[in-house]
Design an enzyme around this catalytic site. Structure first.
Site, PDB file in Angstrom:
ATOM      1  CG  HIS A 140      36.558  20.450  14.184  1.00  0.00           C
ATOM      2  ND1 HIS A 140      36.221  19.133  14.025  1.00  0.00           N
ATOM      3  CD2 HIS A 140      35.514  21.162  13.691  1.00  0.00           C
ATOM      4  CE1 HIS A 140      35.029  19.051  13.439  1.00  0.00           C
ATOM      5  NE2 HIS A 140      34.579  20.264  13.229  1.00  0.00           N
TER       6      HIS A 140
ATOM      7  CD  GLU B 203      30.226  18.190  14.547  1.00  0.00           C
ATOM      8  OE1 GLU B 203      30.633  18.629  13.467  1.00  0.00           O
ATOM      9  OE2 GLU B 203      29.070  18.404  14.982  1.00  0.00           O
TER      10      GLU B 203
ATOM     11  CD  GLU C 101      30.315  19.364   4.440  1.00  0.00           C
ATOM     12  OE1 GLU C 101      31.019  18.795   5.271  1.00  0.00           O
ATOM     13  OE2 GLU C 101      29.297  20.017   4.753  1.00  0.00           O
TER      14      GLU C 101
ATOM     15  CD  GLU D 146      25.793  21.713   4.951  1.00  0.00           C
ATOM     16  OE1 GLU D 146      26.080  20.660   4.365  1.00  0.00           O
ATOM     17  OE2 GLU D 146      26.250  22.031   6.061  1.00  0.00           O
TER      18      GLU D 146
ATOM     19  CG  HIS E 259      31.514  24.371   9.304  1.00  0.00           C
ATOM     20  ND1 HIS E 259      31.638  23.575   8.201  1.00  0.00           N
ATOM     21  CD2 HIS E 259      32.395  25.381   9.137  1.00  0.00           C
ATOM     22  CE1 HIS E 259      32.570  24.055   7.408  1.00  0.00           C
ATOM     23  NE2 HIS E 259      33.053  25.152   7.959  1.00  0.00           N
ATOM     24  CD  GLU E 260      27.583  21.582  10.319  1.00  0.00           C
ATOM     25  OE1 GLU E 260      28.271  21.824  11.317  1.00  0.00           O
ATOM     26  OE2 GLU E 260      28.063  21.091   9.288  1.00  0.00           O
TER      27      GLU E 260
ATOM     28  CD  GLU F  88      29.235  23.602   6.277  1.00  0.00           C
ATOM     29  OE1 GLU F  88      28.615  23.320   7.307  1.00  0.00           O
ATOM     30  OE2 GLU F  88      29.768  22.740   5.558  1.00  0.00           O
TER      31      GLU F  88
END
Ligand code: NOJ
Ligand code: CA
Length: 691
Positions: A393, A395, A488, A181, A463-464, A482
């Site tokens: 989601h 996480e 973000e 990122e 993501h990640e 991502e």
């Protein structure tokens, strides 16, 4: 058509054909690749484009932990193949993809093999396409040596890309930054640190190249590092040698595998124009065909989410007075989605485990247990009745083992509820506190997630992640991800939002790897926590990014109260996320890009979406204002269209006033021109509906 020599004929050819070098040509003859075994046993390849050397002789091979040197060989021979077919994507920037290449395999026997057992056999398979070259290693033998996983441990991959010029190149973040990122930066190749791929090289105004990999399976991600300095005799002094630098395990080894194994493809795109890198599908062609028999459940589309509110600190992920994922709030989002043509509502912070430092490595995250103020059963029903799906989601905070233990039961639970998409997350530089996300450990984990999700008819937004390598062809439920510095950062990056050039770089760099869940479309730039931090763009550019930053699951990121009543929202509401074809009309990396996408021939429009034959066009610019005269010569000759143009209004400027947006309508045809004006860090978004 695919054409395979019968085995006997191939064996005869192998025996007869032991010249030390062989030449492979692309189908159009413009690219040539020469594969060689030198007198000292070194295997190498070189390449030319239109007769100009673009890759100097570059070494190939591996070193293994047991001392096996897979870098010195005896040549057993060459064999050839070719292929030409066209396949259809369930979704993508282009529906039909032609896979046309010539292939050359160099059959090698290592000269320095282990003391016991049959030597490995190494094939290096080269493919030449019209838009680039690729090669991979196939390593095997006939005895049980190394059949156990971990029996073969790679400690170095020797692959080189030796370039004749110390060209400027755009490189992405490496292990030294987290989550892929960072901003992409431009500098001469020789000055690069270890960098991730894609590595996008600007040789000249008429020559661009990009190094990456395809089909990253059971292996470590490819990084690239320059070997400095390169004083090899008889080469231009400006030559630069780039070498593979795989992302290691925590014990320092690179890949733990077994025989036989194949490496991912090492790829080099070659193009006259930067836009041709974007419209190359070579890396998809180097992946295996789709493994999901019935893809009807895979549904690209637009989504919104209970998301920006957390990044703006209006809401919290954890339960409490500002909890975002409450039943009442989620119903509001479902209602908004149903009213404005969004198929999905992402809900973050719905499940137990967000209290305290949620990046600690333990089992605090529960993937089947909702917070008590989130009535998941009735919400999923409420959504379904309105033609909307909840996007779950998950996480992990990097606790991968915890996620894997619950993954099957969680995906089964979501499937029963009618949830068909999951956004995964790994906010922790190391999986389970030990291994890099892009190491073989991470790569194998991400694949288990996608394959398990496919069994439960679930799409993945990762993501990640590790950098994508075209696996979406094989697993088209791997929708997006991502691995990009997304919207973000415009919420909480203390040193300011993403700079204006950032999204003018992404399509030519990170975008070459695969879809990006950048999450465009913010309408309200007020930031109560960090007043100076906000998108460094105009509203028109936010809309244009919805088209340009490709993602089959594409988010309009703002909170619904900020989107309600915005005239610009009508562009988003009408814009599909899968296409018949994509064209880059004009572009300069880091400065601007104008792109056109055609509505799929099999598109069944809903709401305000236009039908097949219609086009969408968008343009974005960096901090410089720009004018374009756009010929609409890509439209059908005998048709009339209604163009609705969302452009920067009077006074629009990303610093002074990002909000003015003009919406105008014109009747156009293939002989029309549009005069477009983009403000500083502005944009334009155009719907061209066939009448
Ligand atoms: C980082 C992700 O990129 C972001 O989208 C998400 O909201 C947070 N992690 C929390 O999981
Ligand atoms: Ca992130």
């Amino acid at each position: 058509m695919k054409h395979v020599l019968p085995i006997l004929v191939a064996a005869c050819l192998l025996a007869a054909c032991t010249r030390p070098a062989a030449v492979l040509r692309s189908p159009d003859g413009q690219i040539t690749l020469t594969a060689t075994v030198d007198a000292d046993g070194t295997a190498s390849y070189s390449a030319a484009y239109r007769g100009e050397t673009v890759i100097l002789p570059s070494h190939l091979g591996f070193l293994l932990q047991d001392g096996t040197d897979l870098s010195r060989f005896r040549l057993a021979g060459f064999s050839r193949d070719s292929h030409d077919d066209t396949w259809e994507q369930p979704w993508g920037e282009r529906r039909l993809v032609r896979n046309h290449y010539n292939e050359l395999t160099m059959h090698l026997t290592p000269t320095n093999s282990p003391t016991e057992g049959e030597p490995c056999r190494v094939n290096i398979v080269f493919r030449a396409f019209d838009d680039g070259i690729a090669f991979r290693y196939e390593v095997s033998n006939s005895l049980p040596y190394g059949e156990e996983r971990g029996g073969v441990v790679i400690t170095d991959e020797l692959t080189e890309f030796r370039l004749p010029w110390n060209a400027e190149a755009w490189s992405g973040p490496t292990n030294h930054t987290n989550f892929l990122e960072a901003l992409w930066t431009k500098s001469p190749l020789s000055e690069k640190d270890t960098v991730a791929t894609p590595l996008t090289i600007e040789v000249r105004d008429d020559l661009y190249m990009a190094i990456h990999e395809a089909n990253l399976t059971d292996y470590a991600s490819l990084d690239i590092a320059p070997l400095k300095p390169d004083f090899a005799a008889a080469e231009p002094s400006s030559a630069v040698t780039l070498k593979a630098a795989l992302v290691p395990w925590s014990d320092g080894t690179l890949v733990k595998t077994r025989l036989p194994f194949v490496s991912p493809w090492r790829t080099l795109l070659i193009a006259d124009k930067p836009g041709d890198l974007i419209t190359s599908y070579m890396e998809l062609n180097l992946n295996e065909p789709c493994r999901i028999n019935n893809t009807a459940w895979i549904e690209p589309g637009r989504y919104i989410g209970i998301w920006w509110g957390m990044h703006m600190k209006d809401y919290t992920w954890e339960i409490g007075p500002k909890h975002g994922a409450t039943t009442a709030n989620t119903m509001r989002y479902i209602d908004f989605a149903a009213a404005h043509g969004f198929k999905g509502v992402l809900v973050e912070g719905w499940n137990k485990g967000w209290e305290g430092d949620w990046t600690r490595i333990d089992d605090h995250f529960k993937y089947t247990e909702a917070y008590p103020d989130y009535d998941i059963d009735s919400l999923c029903r409420y959504a379904r009745e309105r033609g909307v799906r909840i996007i779950a989601h998950t996480e992990t905070g990097g606790a991968v083992e915890n996620f894997e233990q619950q993954m099957d039961s969680a995906f089964a639970f979501y499937h029963r509820l009618g949830i068909n998409a999951v956004k995964t997350g790994y906010v922790n530089p190391k999986h389970d506190g030990r291994e890099w996300q892009r190491s073989q450990y991470g790569v194998e984990h991400y694949r288990r997630v996608v394959e398990t999700a496919a069994r439960y008819e679930i799409m993945i937004d990762n993501h990640e992640p590790a950098m994508p390598t075209g696996l979406r062809r094989t697993w088209p439920n791997l929708m997006t991800g991502e691995g990009v510095r997304g919207q973000e950062w415009n919420a909480w990056n203390a040193s300011g939002g993403n700079p204006p050039y950032h999204t003018c770089v992404l399509p030519f760099t990170r975008g070459l790897a695969g879809p990006m869940d950048f999450t465009p479309v913010i309408f309200n730039f007020t930031n109560k926590v960090l007043p100076d931090v906000h998108p460094e763009s105009t509203i028109a550019k936010q809309l244009a990014e919805f088209l340009i930053l490709y993602s089959p699951l594409q988010m309009a990121a703002d909170m619904i109260e900020n989107m309600e009543g915005q005239p610009g929202l009508s562009f988003v509401e009408s814009c599909p996320t899968t296409w018949e074809e994509t064209r880059v009309l004009s572009a300069k990396i880091g400065e601007y890009i104008l792109e056109a996408r055609k509505v799929r021939d099999d598109w069944q429009p809903q709401g305000s979406e236009p039908g097949p034959g219609s086009w969408f066009v968008a343009g974005i610019t960096n901090e410089e204002a720009r004018k374009f005269t756009l010929p609409l010569d890509f439209l059908d000759d005998d048709a009339t269209y209604t163009a609705t143009i969302y452009s920067d209004g009077t006074g629009a400027d990303y610093q002074a006033n990002p909000y003015p947006l003009d919406i105008t309508t014109r009747t156009v045809n293939s002989r029309s021109f549009l005069d477009l004006h983009l403000a500083r860090s502005g944009g334009v978004a155009i719907r061209i509906a066939k009448q």
